[in-house]
Enzyme design. Structure first.
Site, mmCIF file in Angstrom:
data_model
loop_
_atom_site.group_PDB
_atom_site.id
_atom_site.type_symbol
_atom_site.label_atom_id
_atom_site.label_comp_id
_atom_site.label_asym_id
_atom_site.label_seq_id
_atom_site.Cartn_x
_atom_site.Cartn_y
_atom_site.Cartn_z
ATOM 1 N N ASP A 1 60.392 42.436 89.922
ATOM 2 C CA ASP A 1 60.512 43.276 88.724
ATOM 3 C C ASP A 1 61.965 43.726 88.570
ATOM 4 O O ASP A 1 62.251 44.903 88.309
ATOM 5 C CB ASP A 1 59.551 44.482 88.769
ATOM 6 C CG ASP A 1 59.513 45.260 87.450
ATOM 7 O OD1 ASP A 1 60.074 44.769 86.444
ATOM 8 O OD2 ASP A 1 58.927 46.356 87.427
ATOM 9 N N ARG B 1 67.499 40.372 80.590
ATOM 10 C CA ARG B 1 68.149 41.011 79.421
ATOM 11 C C ARG B 1 68.887 39.972 78.571
ATOM 12 O O ARG B 1 68.311 39.182 77.930
ATOM 13 C CB ARG B 1 69.098 42.145 79.872
ATOM 14 C CG ARG B 1 68.538 43.074 80.951
ATOM 15 C CD ARG B 1 67.466 44.001 80.470
ATOM 16 N NE ARG B 1 67.180 45.050 81.458
ATOM 17 C CZ ARG B 1 66.014 45.657 81.562
ATOM 18 N NH1 ARG B 1 65.007 45.368 80.769
ATOM 19 N NH2 ARG B 1 65.816 46.607 82.477
ATOM 20 N N HIS C 1 51.207 44.751 82.099
ATOM 21 C CA HIS C 1 51.665 45.984 82.743
ATOM 22 C C HIS C 1 50.500 46.952 82.553
ATOM 23 O O HIS C 1 50.329 47.518 81.474
ATOM 24 C CB HIS C 1 52.949 46.490 82.080
ATOM 25 C CG HIS C 1 53.445 47.792 82.632
ATOM 26 N ND1 HIS C 1 54.760 48.003 82.992
ATOM 27 C CD2 HIS C 1 52.818 48.973 82.887
ATOM 28 C CE1 HIS C 1 54.910 49.247 83.442
ATOM 29 N NE2 HIS C 1 53.736 49.858 83.376
ATOM 30 N N HIS D 1 53.031 44.193 88.985
ATOM 31 C CA HIS D 1 53.446 45.343 89.809
ATOM 32 C C HIS D 1 52.348 46.384 90.061
ATOM 33 O O HIS D 1 52.461 47.536 89.648
ATOM 34 C CB HIS D 1 54.699 46.005 89.247
ATOM 35 C CG HIS D 1 54.748 46.224 87.765
ATOM 36 N ND1 HIS D 1 53.705 46.746 87.056
ATOM 37 C CD2 HIS D 1 55.725 45.989 86.853
ATOM 38 C CE1 HIS D 1 54.037 46.836 85.783
ATOM 39 N NE2 HIS D 1 55.256 46.365 85.643
ATOM 40 N N ASN E 1 60.824 42.004 76.895
ATOM 41 C CA ASN E 1 61.180 43.302 76.285
ATOM 42 C C ASN E 1 62.689 43.430 76.097
ATOM 43 O O ASN E 1 63.330 44.327 76.628
ATOM 44 C CB ASN E 1 60.630 44.465 77.126
ATOM 45 C CG ASN E 1 61.176 44.494 78.539
ATOM 46 O OD1 ASN E 1 61.535 43.461 79.098
ATOM 47 N ND2 ASN E 1 61.250 45.667 79.133
ATOM 48 N N HIS F 1 69.767 48.197 84.666
ATOM 49 C CA HIS F 1 70.302 49.126 83.663
ATOM 50 C C HIS F 1 71.689 49.540 84.144
ATOM 51 O O HIS F 1 72.006 49.363 85.328
ATOM 52 C CB HIS F 1 69.429 50.390 83.567
ATOM 53 C CG HIS F 1 68.005 50.125 83.157
ATOM 54 N ND1 HIS F 1 67.641 49.828 81.868
ATOM 55 C CD2 HIS F 1 66.863 50.112 83.879
ATOM 56 C CE1 HIS F 1 66.330 49.643 81.809
ATOM 57 N NE2 HIS F 1 65.834 49.806 83.017
ATOM 58 N N HIS G 1 58.673 37.696 87.657
ATOM 59 C CA HIS G 1 58.822 38.946 86.888
ATOM 60 C C HIS G 1 60.256 39.457 87.002
ATOM 61 O O HIS G 1 60.577 40.256 87.880
ATOM 62 C CB HIS G 1 57.832 39.996 87.421
ATOM 63 C CG HIS G 1 57.745 41.222 86.573
ATOM 64 N ND1 HIS G 1 56.599 41.969 86.482
ATOM 65 C CD2 HIS G 1 58.642 41.855 85.777
ATOM 66 C CE1 HIS G 1 56.801 43.006 85.671
ATOM 67 N NE2 HIS G 1 58.050 42.950 85.237
ATOM 68 N N GLY H 1 63.423 51.449 86.134
ATOM 69 C CA GLY H 1 63.706 50.078 86.551
ATOM 70 C C GLY H 1 64.864 49.991 87.526
ATOM 71 O O GLY H 1 65.837 50.737 87.398
HETATM 72 C C1 NCD Z 1 61.095 47.630 83.089
HETATM 73 C C2 NCD Z 1 62.396 47.399 82.349
HETATM 74 O O1 NCD Z 1 63.368 48.108 82.605
HETATM 75 O O2 NCD Z 1 62.449 46.463 81.536
HETATM 76 N N1 NCD Z 1 61.184 48.837 83.881
HETATM 77 C C3 NCD Z 1 60.458 49.143 84.984
HETATM 78 O O3 NCD Z 1 60.618 50.247 85.502
HETATM 79 N N2 NCD Z 1 59.610 48.292 85.535
HETATM 80 C C4 NCD Z 1 60.041 47.655 82.064
HETATM 81 C C5 NCD Z 1 58.786 48.281 82.453
HETATM 82 O O4 NCD Z 1 57.922 47.601 83.026
HETATM 83 O O5 NCD Z 1 58.641 49.454 82.151
HETATM 84 ZN ZN ZN Z 2 56.230 46.530 83.773
#
Ligand code: NCD
Ligand code: ZN
Length: 463
Positions: free
Chosen positions: A325, A90, A206, A256, A120, A329, A86, A344
């Site tokens: 996960d 990007r 999710h 998660h 995503n 960002h 996971h 995230g």
């Molecule tokens: C994830 C993301 O930033 O792509 N963020 C997160 O807090 N886990 C996507 C998501 O699962 O919301």
């Molecule tokens: Zn998620």
């Protein structure tokens, strides 16, 4: 030591061995790991691992004179390469947050030899064409083995072609579907699950039933934002999905999870597997008042009591997988009011040191660590030749210095996201080097391969 400058073309380990220049490439994938403590599935035994043409050729007490590059691994533990199922790498139009090169460099530095990327992105990974496009771009940039999850789509033919393109799962993102999908509709989910099952592909979810963003308004703090997504949202979603899954009869991997009760239910259900993250295991929501955006992710951090019970359950063997996960960002995006700050946190470079610290504290056994971070991920996502150090297996090996003390310092991340809720955490246990398919990718703080030296993995589901 010299590292080849030859760019290795996209490979498909699961299906074939096509390479642009086989002779140079294969030679480049021979290595002797000498005098390590080698994990044999039950314990450690001192010995050497000879990797030839990317695969483990021999493990023995002593191997001499192979005539290939040698790593002196005395004092280090040799573990099967870790697999993070996971991660959000990007790239494409979100490359300013992370790209395949930086994300997989972070993976190698964190001891992960294989990662599965989430869909995503911009554009989203929602068609066979886009899976193939990502595979092509990643082949030029990746340092480790990388595969792709795809977005859950409603059309059964599209599900088939996603499987055919080598996607590892269909990801259903309940709070906000990646592509239009009627998440309110049980029938729609059941149909998608059945199509995935028919194609031999698991569904990843999710599971958070965010019905309306009613509690989050502009300017509120991160504690309030977390309160607005309470544990009951997870409970509702997990209960509902387990019900639908039972009818559809496909494999579902629950991402998660934050609650012991979710783990218990998933354990009691066949074809279901569970995933937990280091942040939900080790951090609780009180931290949001001091760390704010640095500790903002979804599902959000829970109470200390809930966290403890998740950790206790995981240490008792109730979870199937630990995944980071990794969700990078920019700090500029993150450092805003809670309603604007994207959830995230990066995790590829903190997960293993944190878990090795639990091993050193004798809270987690090495056996459980290898199960959660390598064996179970390999089983769930079909990596038949990974997660074991034995003849014939892929030459994915991590050398760990179990004694090394260190402090988490996000300013030194290979990830573009240079922040972490774990900054300043003291750890014991560190990655010394990471070998991917017989090639040293990371050693003592440095990435020593060119971009594109890793492999793109295809699921091999029939489609
Ligand atoms: C994830 C993301 O930033 O792509 N963020 C997160 O807090 N886990 C996507 C998501 O699962 O919301
Ligand atoms: Zn998620």
């Amino acid at each position: 030591m010299e590292f080849s400058c030859v760019r290795i073309a996209q490979r498909n380990l699961a299906r074939s061995k096509k390479r642009s220049d086989p002779a140079v490439d294969l030679e480049d994938r021979n290595i002797l790991v000498k005098d390590a403590d080698i994990w044999n599935g039950k314990g450690f035994a001192r010995g050497s691992i000879f990797i030839q043409e990317g695969r483990i050729n021999r493990i023995a007490r002593s191997i001499i004179d192979t005539g290939v590059e040698t790593i002196d691994a005395a004092g280090f533990k040799a573990l099967p390469g870790f697999i993070d199922v996971h991660v959000h790498l990007r790239d494409m139009e979100l490359a300013y947050k992370e790209d395949f090169a930086t994300g997989t460099a972070a993976a190698a530095a964190g001891g992960f030899t294989t990662v599965l990327d989430m869909p995503n992105t911009v554009p989203p990974t929602d068609s066979a064409r886009r899976v193939i496009e990502k595979q092509k771009v990643a082949a030029q940039k990746t340092h480790v083995n990388v595969g792709f999850h795809a977005a859950a789509v409603s059309d059964s033919h599209d599900v088939e072609s996603l499987a055919g393109a080598g996607a590892f799962s269909l990801k259903l993102y309940m709070p906000k579907p990646i592509v239009p999908f009627d998440v309110e509709n049980d029938q729609a989910i059941q149909k998608m699950m059945r199509a995935a099952g028919d194609a031999g592909m698991p569904v990843t979810v999710h599971a958070e039933d965010v019905d309306a963003p009613k509690n989050t308004s502009q300017g509120e703090g991160f504690e309030e934002a977390a309160e607005a997504r309470p544990p009951i949202f997870e409970t509702r979603a997990v209960d509902r999905l387990l019900r639908i899954q039972k009818k559809a009869g496909c494999n579902v991997h629950y991402c998660h999870l934050t609650l012991r009760s979710s783990l218990m239910k998933i354990n009691a259900s066949t074809k279901s597997t569970s995933e937990v993250t280091p942040h939900h295991l080790l951090l609780s929501k009180q931290l949001l008042s001091s760390l704010g955006w640095r500790a903002w992710m979804v599902p959000p951090l829970r109470s200390e009591e809930t966290r403890r019970s998740l950790l206790k359950s995981t240490l008792a063997g109730l979870s199937s997988v630990i995944a980071s996960d990794h969700a990078p960002h920019t700090i500029k995006e993150k450092n805003q009011s809670a309603s604007r700050s994207p959830p995230g946190v990066p995790g590829l470079e903190t997960t293993l040191p944190l878990m090795l610290t639990l091993v050193n504290r004798q809270q987690m056994s090495i056996s459980l660590l290898v199960k959660l971070l390598s064996e179970n991920p390999a089983r769930i996502f079909g990596f038949k030749s990974k997660a074991k150090l034995q003849k014939g297996a892929d030459g994915d090996v991590v050398l760990v210095d179990l004694k090394k003390k260190s402090k988490i310092d996000s300013s030194r991340f290979f990830s573009k996201a240079k922040f972490s809720p774990f900054d300043e955490f003291k750890t014991q246990g560190a990655v010394h080097s990471t070998i991917v398919g017989g090639k040293v990718v990371y050693r003592e703080g440095e990435i020593v391969t060119r971009e594109g030296s890793g492999s793109v993995l295809h699921s091999g589901f029939s489609g």
